[in-house]
Design an enzyme around this catalytic site. Structure first.
Site, PDB file in Angstrom:
ATOM      1  N   CYS A 298       0.878  -1.139  -0.072  1.00 63.64           N
ATOM      2  CA  CYS A 298      -0.057  -0.041  -0.082  1.00 63.64           C
ATOM      3  C   CYS A 298       0.949   1.054   0.100  1.00 63.64           C
ATOM      4  CB  CYS A 298      -0.803   0.084   1.285  1.00 63.64           C
ATOM      5  SG  CYS A 298      -1.243  -1.208   1.942  1.00 63.64           S
ATOM      6  N   LYS A 357       2.066   9.340  -2.949  1.00 56.20           N
ATOM      7  CA  LYS A 357       0.946   8.933  -3.869  1.00 56.20           C
ATOM      8  C   LYS A 357       0.600   9.802  -5.184  1.00 56.20           C
ATOM      9  CE  LYS A 357      -1.013   6.044  -0.713  1.00 56.20           C
ATOM     10  NZ  LYS A 357      -1.339   4.619  -1.057  1.00 56.20           N
ATOM     11  N   GLU A 360       2.541   7.823  -7.395  1.00 55.33           N
ATOM     12  CA  GLU A 360       2.105   6.465  -7.560  1.00 55.33           C
ATOM     13  C   GLU A 360       0.895   6.422  -8.559  1.00 55.33           C
ATOM     14  OE1 GLU A 360      -0.858   5.200  -4.479  1.00 55.33           O
ATOM     15  OE2 GLU A 360      -0.049   3.208  -4.638  1.00 55.33           O
TER      16      GLU A 360
END
Ligand code: HC1
Ligand code: SF4
Length: 574
Positions: A298, A357, A360
């Site tokens: 994650c 993120k 990502e």
């Protein structure tokens, strides 16, 4: 213990203390700038100078050890003048566009200048500071704001054990940058943003994406779906003066609705979905002799770290996309279908405590039939800025609930993802029920909670012994993987998060001054808020999420199905 006198007050402290710590013990507040507890204790900036009887010259209190009988003065004319001159010198070579600065009103240098009553800079000369580097998706570096305190250098090198940033050149030309003055985009930076939260000024910040989100909200032809990561609720309140660790879930939702988002969901739905996918992936690997240990996927900072530094472990990574990417993919497929909206007209926004993120979500694999899973990622800080821009009185907001349809449910297992050990605990809650074939009551796994760098446990479930480990911060990840590599340790399942403490202390969270961090461990306080939310949830196991069950029944089939793989899984590259 030793006894010394500071400003005529006698104080007894452990002999390992510095003068700064001893002063603090009796409530005397010595200013600092480069100092950051346990990270940067180097005495470089000379702001914390004090007078020590019998010593020649003033001493840097943050590095000077205490000794029996010392007599110290922290507030004499000599001390005040010296501190002032030091800060004036720093300011003389600083880009002082404070009004338009990213850290205006939240800058440690600005506060210090105010405290020291600096009203003009007596020496004005040539300035250093090269070009702004804004090439990466995550981080912007502005050398004209850098004060060479070294906090980012030490966080990156010692806490993360990565070493992207360092002092380059000499003397007046000294700068902090990646080697050979490369862009952050060209080096193995994992974009964890720990350098940003360590920076006292605005030399490092996230790449903002606020305007694109405002544009989408404004466009009547675009349906904007926002989701919030678990850790955001544990820290957003700090931006509005609430105490560290205040849980603001309801106010956050109310604010998002006022900002004009069409749908407000929680990434926790995706966390529950991740547990279904990852839990079954783990069971599959254990039962079918697949690659072990399986490692969680994650945390995008951790993923980049693995890709750059431990490519031999890429097959160990769970193939699951991270929860917010899963939510994005499900919004553009299942949700679009059920709501009868053209997925091309949906814009998905993730509010994340994380700067990595951003990178990502821009990875080419993160798409559904050519549409981005997530169109924009904003940090907790950027959300706070939007709320301030909209002049919403955040602390006065009444709590509101996430939208309740389709993807509007989450469990306590999803919430705790935001703290180190949370993903592991959430997975165990589900895997245990599956292996034991019953609804277990004891669901709190204390062995994986807390701040120990590496946590290990053995759990016996349905006659199987599962060996697990949890590491947070890439230095600890490296240590753990090295032990796995040499065969010294063997596990079935490992959770790794890129930042120490997990997402609650991600690089996109509110910046807290070094002074406040001296007394408060943000990792603990913010994690508490999440564990508290877990305990008040009716459902605390991901497989109890009825909307996730419905998603499987109506759309995906079963965990790890072909369709689930298409939408919810990914691959990694060395
Ligand atoms: Fe996290 Fe996650 S927990 S990675 O730390 O798996 O960022 O909060 O949103 O995606 O759910 C971050 C937090 C977050 C994902 C989830
Ligand atoms: Fe180092 Fe992380 Fe900052 Fe990159 S983002 S320079 S890896 S601390």
């Amino acid at each position: 213990k030793v006894t010394l006198t500071i400003d005529n007050i006698k104080v007894e402290v452990p002999k390992e203390y510095t003068i700064l710590e001893a002063a603090k013990a009796v409530g005397i507040d010595i200013p600092t700038l480069c100092y950051m507890k346990s990270v940067n204790e180097v005495g470089a900036c000379r702001v914390c100078l004090v007078e020590l009887q019998g010593a020649r010259g003033l001493q840097a209190s943050c590095v000077h050890p205490v000794a029996e009988g010392m007599v110290i003065k922290t507030n004499t004319k000599k001390v005040r003048d010296a501190r002032k001159a030091t800060v004036e010198l720093i300011l003389s070579n600083h880009n002082r566009e404070c009004l338009t600065c990213y850290r205006n009103k939240n800058c440690e240098l600005q506060s210090l200048a105010e405290e020291l009553n600096i009203s003009e800079i007596p020496f004005e000369g040539e300035k250093t500071g090269g070009q702004i580097d804004a090439l990466s998706h995550s981080i912007v570096r502005d050398p004209s704001k850098c004060i060479l305190c070294g906090r980012c250098v030490n966080v990156c090198r010692d806490v993360q054990k990565i070493g992207i940033l360092d002092f380059t050149n000499r003397g007046f030309k000294t700068e902090v940058s990646p080697a050979f003055n490369k862009s952050m985009d060209e080096v193995p930076c994992i974009y964890c943003g720990q350098c940003i939260v360590a920076c006292p000024v605005a030399a490092l910040r996230e790449k903002e994406d606020i305007e694109r989100v405002w544009d989408a909200i404004e466009d009547p032809n675009v349906h904007v779906v926002v989701q919030t990561a678990p850790a955001v609720r544990a820290a957003l309140g700090e931006e509005f003066g609430l105490p560290i660790g205040t849980r603001v879930t309801g106010k956050m939702v109310a604010a998002l609705k006022r900002l004009g988002f069409d749908k407000v969901y929680d990434t926790n739905f995706g966390a529950d979905l991740t547990i279904m996918e990852e839990g079954h992936e783990l069971l599959g690997r254990i039962q079918n002799g697949g690659k072990l240990p399986m490692i969680t996927s994650c945390s995008p900072g951790w993923i980049r770290f693995c890709e750059f530094n431990y490519p031999e472990f890429l097959d160990n990574l769970s193939s699951c996309k991270s929860p917010h990417q899963m939510v994005g993919a499900i919004v553009k497929s299942y949700y679009a279908e059920k709501q009868n909206i053209d997925p091309k007209k949906i814009f998905t926004v993730s509010i994340m405590p994380c700067t990595s993120k951003k990178t990502e979500s821009s990875r080419s694999e993160m798409n559904v039939k050519g549409l981005r899973d997530v169109d924009a990622v904003l940090t907790t800080r950027e959300l706070a800025k939007m709320i301030k821009q909209a002049r919403i009185n955040f602390t006065a907001l009444e709590d509101e609930k996430f939208d309740q349809d389709l993807m509007g449910e989450y469990t306590g297992a999803g919430v705790i993802f935001g703290a180190t050990g949370g993903v592991m605990e959430a997975a165990l809650r589900t895997v245990a029920d599956v292996l034991e074939g019953k609804d277990l009551e004891n669901i709190e796994y204390n062995a994986v909670r807390g701040l120990e760098g590496i946590k290990e446990a053995e759990v016996t479930l349905g006659g199987n012994t599962i060996r697990i480990a949890v590491a947070h911060g890439t230095a600890m990840a490296a240590k753990l993987l090295d032990m796995v590599k040499t065969g010294e340790k063997e596990y079935h399942f490992i959770e790794i998060m890129g930042c120490s403490g997990g997402c609650v202390t991600g690089g996109g969270q509110p910046q807290v001054s070094a002074k406040v961090k001296m007394d408060c461990d943000l990792r603990l306080e913010r994690a508490k808020a999440l564990y508290e939310e877990d305990t008040v949830m009716e459902a605390r196991k991901s497989h109890k999420n009825e909307m996730v069950q419905k998603l499987y029944a109506d759309f995906l089939g079963k965990p790890n199905s072909h369709k689930a793989h298409e939408l919810l899984h990914t691959h990694y590259v060395a």
